[in-house]
Design an enzyme around this catalytic site. Structure first.
Site, PDB file in Angstrom:
ATOM      1  CE  LYS A   1     -18.547 -14.354 -35.529  1.00  0.00           C
ATOM      2  NZ  LYS A   1     -19.884 -13.462 -35.983  1.00  0.00           N
TER       3      LYS A   1
ATOM      4  N   GLY B   1     -15.647  -7.518 -35.411  1.00  0.00           N
ATOM      5  CA  GLY B   1     -15.737  -6.533 -34.023  1.00  0.00           C
ATOM      6  C   GLY B   1     -16.423  -7.525 -33.073  1.00  0.00           C
ATOM      7  CG  HIS B   2     -15.435 -11.019 -31.650  1.00  0.00           C
ATOM      8  ND1 HIS B   2     -16.185 -11.386 -32.556  1.00  0.00           N
ATOM      9  CD2 HIS B   2     -14.286 -11.846 -31.952  1.00  0.00           C
ATOM     10  CE1 HIS B   2     -15.852 -12.290 -33.434  1.00  0.00           C
ATOM     11  NE2 HIS B   2     -14.506 -12.355 -33.231  1.00  0.00           N
TER      12      HIS B   2
ATOM     13  CG  ASP C   1     -22.533  -8.160 -37.005  1.00  0.00           C
ATOM     14  OD1 ASP C   1     -21.362  -7.826 -36.648  1.00  0.00           O
ATOM     15  OD2 ASP C   1     -22.937  -7.732 -38.327  1.00  0.00           O
TER      16      ASP C   1
ATOM     17  CD  GLN D   1     -15.456 -11.635 -41.039  1.00  0.00           C
ATOM     18  OE1 GLN D   1     -14.708 -12.547 -41.359  1.00  0.00           O
ATOM     19  NE2 GLN D   1     -14.960 -10.411 -40.309  1.00  0.00           N
TER      20      GLN D   1
END
Ligand code: GDP
Length: 424
Positions: free
Chosen positions: A23, A47-48, A20, A223
């Site tokens: 990225k 989750g981007h 988180d 991650q």
């Protein structure tokens, strides 16, 4: 410190904390200059998020590059793909963008029985890991147990009807959940085949060809490296290698060809799930930081644990990822702070440690040593210079990208990403 001047063809972006870090946004910024963006591990547990204008785009499997015209979005063999979630993501894209997706025929598939068995394990474990319960760990277990189902398998004529049911009966029997999710698995594999068959290919060969044609590849780890299955805070880790080291096995592309590794870190730290987090803070101070930073999971909605920037952990991450530069994100969350608390060492049994310990027992007994570093009025190159210089002194690594807000255009780029003569 490394020479940064050399010509860059291939870049890798990795998370330096516990995930988180932002990225997605950094990959999005660098993707404008890439021909293909490649993910090499993990699954829908990532989750981007990126804001284009005020529109929020969230991707779970697909790399951020898919939102740029003309770029290939490659899902490498090191990934585990969850069919329903991948199909949902694809559904939101225009057909032109879908045509730019390439999926490794060696990527593994997460099936309903994987999620079922993970839920049972987490519920009954004395020390749950705090996973996303999507079945990602069990899918990797099947991969390494040589029982996995790969994209190439389901694309093989006759496999879904002829082989898959028997294989799933055997697997679910062995796991003590006989028959669990078999009909659903068959249905979803059929849908996946129907929709994405033409995107499945030998991505190792594709990446090699692109390299030979002089195309630019941008790799992204999901991650963060503190969650690396081998080098993270085991057993409170993810089931793959988000560090730069995972790139080779996750793509079949030689890490020797990567010209620059950018590590993304927030100006503070967060962690989801259980496990050691030496710079963690609690109480009102933590709540204020969590609120200010919007630190709630993109995938799970869970409140994230928060803490200060951790220099010993960053030094470890610099070594592990053979890092060339930092991308610093979310500094705007601390705008206006006169000084910024930073953990510069730990104390363990009366001794001061500058390195992140390997042992989980040592990690649990650490007491952080906090220094106050210079703050900034607002995030820009000038106000942040004292902090950035201090970071470089402490780690030996320069900052190449400074994210100044959540939107795509809120960013300052420095050497080597700033073209000659260009202003940030
Ligand atoms: P990832 O899993 O590392 O890709 O993390 P995300 O892409 O989900 O990023 C975490 C959150 O931080 C998202 O909501 C982003 O929009 C947000 N974000 C990224 N960079 C910045 C930044 O510099 N400032 C602020 N305020 N938010 C940011």
């Amino acid at each position: 410190m490394r020479e940064l001047e050399k010509q860059m063809q291939h870049i890798c972006v990795v998370g330096l904390n516990w995930g988180d870090e932002g990225k997605g946004k950094i990959v999005d910024v660098l993707a404008s200059d890439a021909d293909a963006v490649v993910r090499y591990q993990g699954g829908a547990n990532a989750g981007h998020t990126v804001y284009i204008g005020e529109v929020r785009h969230v991707l779970h499997h697909l790399p951020m590059g898919v939102l740029h015209d003309g770029i290939l979005a490659v899902l490498g063999n090191g990934m585990v793909l969850e069919p329903a979630k991948l199909l949902d993501e694809v559904e939101l894209l225009p057909e032109e963008a879908v045509s730019r997706i390439r999926i490794s025929d060696r990527a593994h598939i997460v099936l309903p029985h994987h999620a079922a068995v993970e839920k049972l394990r987490e519920q009954s474990a004395a020390h749950p890991i705090g996973t996303t319960l999507r079945g990602i760990g069990p899918a990797y277990q099947d991969k390494f147990g040589r029982d996995g189902i790969r994209m190439g398998d389901i694309m093989t004529p006759g496999f879904i009807e002829g082989v898959l049911p028997g294989k799933l009966r055997e697997l679910t029997q062995r796991l003590g959940i006989p028959g669990e999710g078999i009909d659903e698995a068959i249905q979803i594999c059929n849908r996946l085949k129907e929709r994405l068959e033409s995107q499945v290919t030998d991505t190792r060969q594709l990446l090699h060809k692109l390299h030979q044609q002089g195309k630019k590849l941008l790799f992204e780890g999901a991650q963060g490296c503190m969650l690396d299955i081998d080098f993270g805070t085991y057993p409170f880790v993810t089931s793959s290698s988000p560090s730069f080291l995972g790139l080779g096995p996750g793509t079949g592309f030689s890490p020797r060809k990567i010209d620059h590794v950018v590590g993304v870190t927030k100006a503070y730290c967060t962690r989801v799930g259980e496990g050691p987090f030496p710079s963690e803070i609690h109480g009102e101070e933590a709540e204020a930081l969590r609120e200010a930073g919007g630190e709630f999971g993109t995938t799970t909605g869970r409140p994230r644990r928060v803490g200060w920037l951790d220099i010993p952990a960053l030094r470890f991450a610099v070594e592990l990822n053979d890092l060339d530069s930092f991308a610093l994100t979310k500094a705007d969350v601390l705008d206006g702070w006169e000084t910024i608390p930073v953990v510069t060492a730990y104390r363990l049994d009366g001794e001061e440690l500058g390195q992140f310990p390997d042992s989980l027992t040592d990690l649990e007994g650490l007491e952080p040593v906090i220094e106050q570093w210079p703050g900034w009025s607002q995030v820009d190159e000038v106000s942040m210079r004292p902090f950035i210089d201090r970071l470089m002194q402490a780690t030996g690594i320069p900052v190449s990208i400074l994210s100044t807000g959540r939107r795509r255009d809120e960013v300052c780029v420095f050497e080597p990403f700033r073209a000659e003569g260009e202003l940030a």
